[in-house]
Design a protein around this motif. Sequence first.
Motif, PDB file in Angstrom:
ATOM      1  N   THR A 195     -22.610  -5.766  29.331  1.00  0.00           N
ATOM      2  CA  THR A 195     -23.578  -6.307  28.797  1.00  0.00           C
ATOM      3  C   THR A 195     -24.502  -6.945  29.919  1.00  0.00           C
ATOM      4  N   GLU A 196     -24.114  -7.175  31.101  1.00  0.00           N
ATOM      5  CA  GLU A 196     -24.857  -7.649  32.182  1.00  0.00           C
ATOM      6  C   GLU A 196     -25.651  -6.474  32.841  1.00  0.00           C
ATOM      7  N   ILE A 197     -24.846  -5.308  32.674  1.00  0.00           N
ATOM      8  CA  ILE A 197     -25.665  -4.160  33.358  1.00  0.00           C
ATOM      9  C   ILE A 197     -26.448  -3.454  32.590  1.00  0.00           C
ATOM     10  N   THR A 198     -26.171  -3.697  31.207  1.00  0.00           N
ATOM     11  CA  THR A 198     -26.999  -2.772  30.256  1.00  0.00           C
ATOM     12  C   THR A 198     -28.246  -3.453  29.524  1.00  0.00           C
ATOM     13  N   ILE A 254     -31.818  -2.190  29.869  1.00  0.00           N
ATOM     14  CA  ILE A 254     -32.106  -0.725  30.033  1.00  0.00           C
ATOM     15  C   ILE A 254     -32.690  -0.362  28.484  1.00  0.00           C
ATOM     16  N   GLY A 255     -33.498   0.318  28.486  1.00  0.00           N
ATOM     17  CA  GLY A 255     -34.025   1.084  27.094  1.00  0.00           C
ATOM     18  C   GLY A 255     -34.286   0.151  26.062  1.00  0.00           C
ATOM     19  N   PHE A 256     -33.522   0.676  24.880  1.00  0.00           N
ATOM     20  CA  PHE A 256     -33.805  -0.114  23.573  1.00  0.00           C
ATOM     21  C   PHE A 256     -32.967  -1.356  23.512  1.00  0.00           C
ATOM     22  N   LEU A 257     -31.917  -1.367  24.592  1.00  0.00           N
ATOM     23  CA  LEU A 257     -30.907  -2.651  24.693  1.00  0.00           C
ATOM     24  C   LEU A 257     -31.750  -4.089  25.140  1.00  0.00           C
ATOM     25  N   ALA A 258     -33.119  -3.473  25.687  1.00  0.00           N
ATOM     26  CA  ALA A 258     -34.026  -4.740  26.386  1.00  0.00           C
ATOM     27  C   ALA A 258     -34.715  -5.266  24.916  1.00  0.00           C
ATOM     28  N   LYS A 259     -34.812  -4.595  23.952  1.00  0.00           N
ATOM     29  CA  LYS A 259     -35.462  -5.090  22.967  1.00  0.00           C
ATOM     30  C   LYS A 259     -34.688  -5.794  22.079  1.00  0.00           C
ATOM     31  N   ILE A 260     -33.308  -5.546  21.870  1.00  0.00           N
ATOM     32  CA  ILE A 260     -32.421  -6.486  21.062  1.00  0.00           C
ATOM     33  C   ILE A 260     -31.843  -7.881  21.767  1.00  0.00           C
ATOM     34  N   THR A 284     -29.579 -10.228  23.172  1.00  0.00           N
ATOM     35  CA  THR A 284     -28.180 -10.070  23.992  1.00  0.00           C
ATOM     36  C   THR A 284     -26.907 -10.579  23.175  1.00  0.00           C
ATOM     37  N   ASP A 285     -27.064 -11.584  22.404  1.00  0.00           N
ATOM     38  CA  ASP A 285     -25.915 -11.967  21.730  1.00  0.00           C
ATOM     39  C   ASP A 285     -25.449 -10.703  20.601  1.00  0.00           C
ATOM     40  N   LEU A 286     -26.566 -10.165  20.022  1.00  0.00           N
ATOM     41  CA  LEU A 286     -26.175  -8.934  19.233  1.00  0.00           C
ATOM     42  C   LEU A 286     -25.430  -7.791  19.795  1.00  0.00           C
ATOM     43  N   GLU A 287     -26.007  -7.599  21.348  1.00  0.00           N
ATOM     44  CA  GLU A 287     -25.373  -6.352  22.048  1.00  0.00           C
ATOM     45  C   GLU A 287     -23.819  -6.767  22.213  1.00  0.00           C
ATOM     46  N   VAL A 288     -23.647  -8.277  22.565  1.00  0.00           N
ATOM     47  CA  VAL A 288     -22.114  -8.575  22.942  1.00  0.00           C
ATOM     48  C   VAL A 288     -21.478  -8.524  21.690  1.00  0.00           C
ATOM     49  N   LEU A 289     -22.136  -8.866  20.627  1.00  0.00           N
ATOM     50  CA  LEU A 289     -21.274  -8.745  19.413  1.00  0.00           C
ATOM     51  C   LEU A 289     -20.770  -7.280  18.894  1.00  0.00           C
ATOM     52  N   VAL A 290     -21.533  -6.283  18.990  1.00  0.00           N
ATOM     53  CA  VAL A 290     -21.316  -4.982  18.749  1.00  0.00           C
ATOM     54  C   VAL A 290     -20.495  -4.625  19.757  1.00  0.00           C
ATOM     55  N   LEU A 291     -20.708  -4.754  21.047  1.00  0.00           N
ATOM     56  CA  LEU A 291     -19.805  -4.203  22.024  1.00  0.00           C
ATOM     57  C   LEU A 291     -18.351  -4.947  21.991  1.00  0.00           C
ATOM     58  N   SER A 292     -18.301  -5.985  21.622  1.00  0.00           N
ATOM     59  CA  SER A 292     -17.026  -6.725  21.708  1.00  0.00           C
ATOM     60  C   SER A 292     -16.033  -6.115  20.443  1.00  0.00           C
ATOM     61  N   VAL A 293     -16.785  -6.114  19.230  1.00  0.00           N
ATOM     62  CA  VAL A 293     -16.089  -5.515  18.104  1.00  0.00           C
ATOM     63  C   VAL A 293     -15.747  -3.906  18.504  1.00  0.00           C
ATOM     64  N   ALA A 297     -16.550 -12.041  20.652  1.00  0.00           N
ATOM     65  CA  ALA A 297     -17.762 -12.351  20.987  1.00  0.00           C
ATOM     66  C   ALA A 297     -18.244 -13.458  21.310  1.00  0.00           C
ATOM     67  N   LEU A 298     -17.825 -14.493  20.475  1.00  0.00           N
ATOM     68  CA  LEU A 298     -18.228 -15.896  20.531  1.00  0.00           C
ATOM     69  C   LEU A 298     -17.656 -16.432  21.826  1.00  0.00           C
ATOM     70  N   VAL A 299     -16.647 -15.918  22.260  1.00  0.00           N
ATOM     71  CA  VAL A 299     -15.900 -16.408  23.632  1.00  0.00           C
ATOM     72  C   VAL A 299     -16.724 -15.933  24.794  1.00  0.00           C
ATOM     73  N   CYS A 300     -17.385 -14.604  24.723  1.00  0.00           N
ATOM     74  CA  CYS A 300     -18.019 -14.158  25.835  1.00  0.00           C
ATOM     75  C   CYS A 300     -19.367 -14.939  25.790  1.00  0.00           C
ATOM     76  N   THR A 301     -20.005 -15.154  24.680  1.00  0.00           N
ATOM     77  CA  THR A 301     -21.303 -15.923  24.942  1.00  0.00           C
ATOM     78  C   THR A 301     -21.342 -17.496  24.860  1.00  0.00           C
ATOM     79  N   ARG A 302     -20.439 -18.277  24.226  1.00  0.00           N
ATOM     80  CA  ARG A 302     -20.334 -19.563  24.622  1.00  0.00           C
ATOM     81  C   ARG A 302     -18.963 -20.067  25.350  1.00  0.00           C
TER      82      ARG A 302
END
Length: 109
Positions: free
Chosen positions: A29-32, A35-41, A43-52, A86-91
Motif C-alpha cells: 500500500t505504501e509503495i502503490t 500510482i495511477g488510479f490508486l491515487a484517486k481511491i 487508501t483504506d479501500l486499497e488496504v481493504l481490497v489488498l488484505s482480503v 485490514a482493520l489491523v493494518c489501518t488502526r
Amino acid sequence: MEIITMFLENSGILLVAACVICAVTSIVTEITKGIGFLAKIPTDLEVLVLSVVLTLLAYFAYITYAAVPVVWFHVIAAVLAGFILALVCTRGWNYVINIFKRFLPPGEE
C-alpha cells in the motif's frame, strides 16, 4: 470441539500468517498508493481490497499445500479475516484488541 483444539494447536502459525499478511499489505500500500488510479481511491479501500485478496491467496496456498478440499465456509471465514486484518493494518493491533475486549465479562480483562 475438534475445531477448537485444532485452532489452538495452530494459533502460533495463524498469528505469524496474520502478521505477514499485515506487513505485506502495509508495504504494498505504501509503495502503490500514489500510482495511477490508486491515487484517486481512498487508501483504506486499497488496504481493504489488498488484505482480503492476500488472505484468500494465503488460504488457497495452504489448502493446496495441505491437499485439503475447499469448503465454502472456510472461504467466507478467510474473507472475514481479511476484513479484520485490514482493520489491523489501518488502526493497529491495540485498536482491534480493545474491540474484542468489549465482549469479555467484567473482571476478565
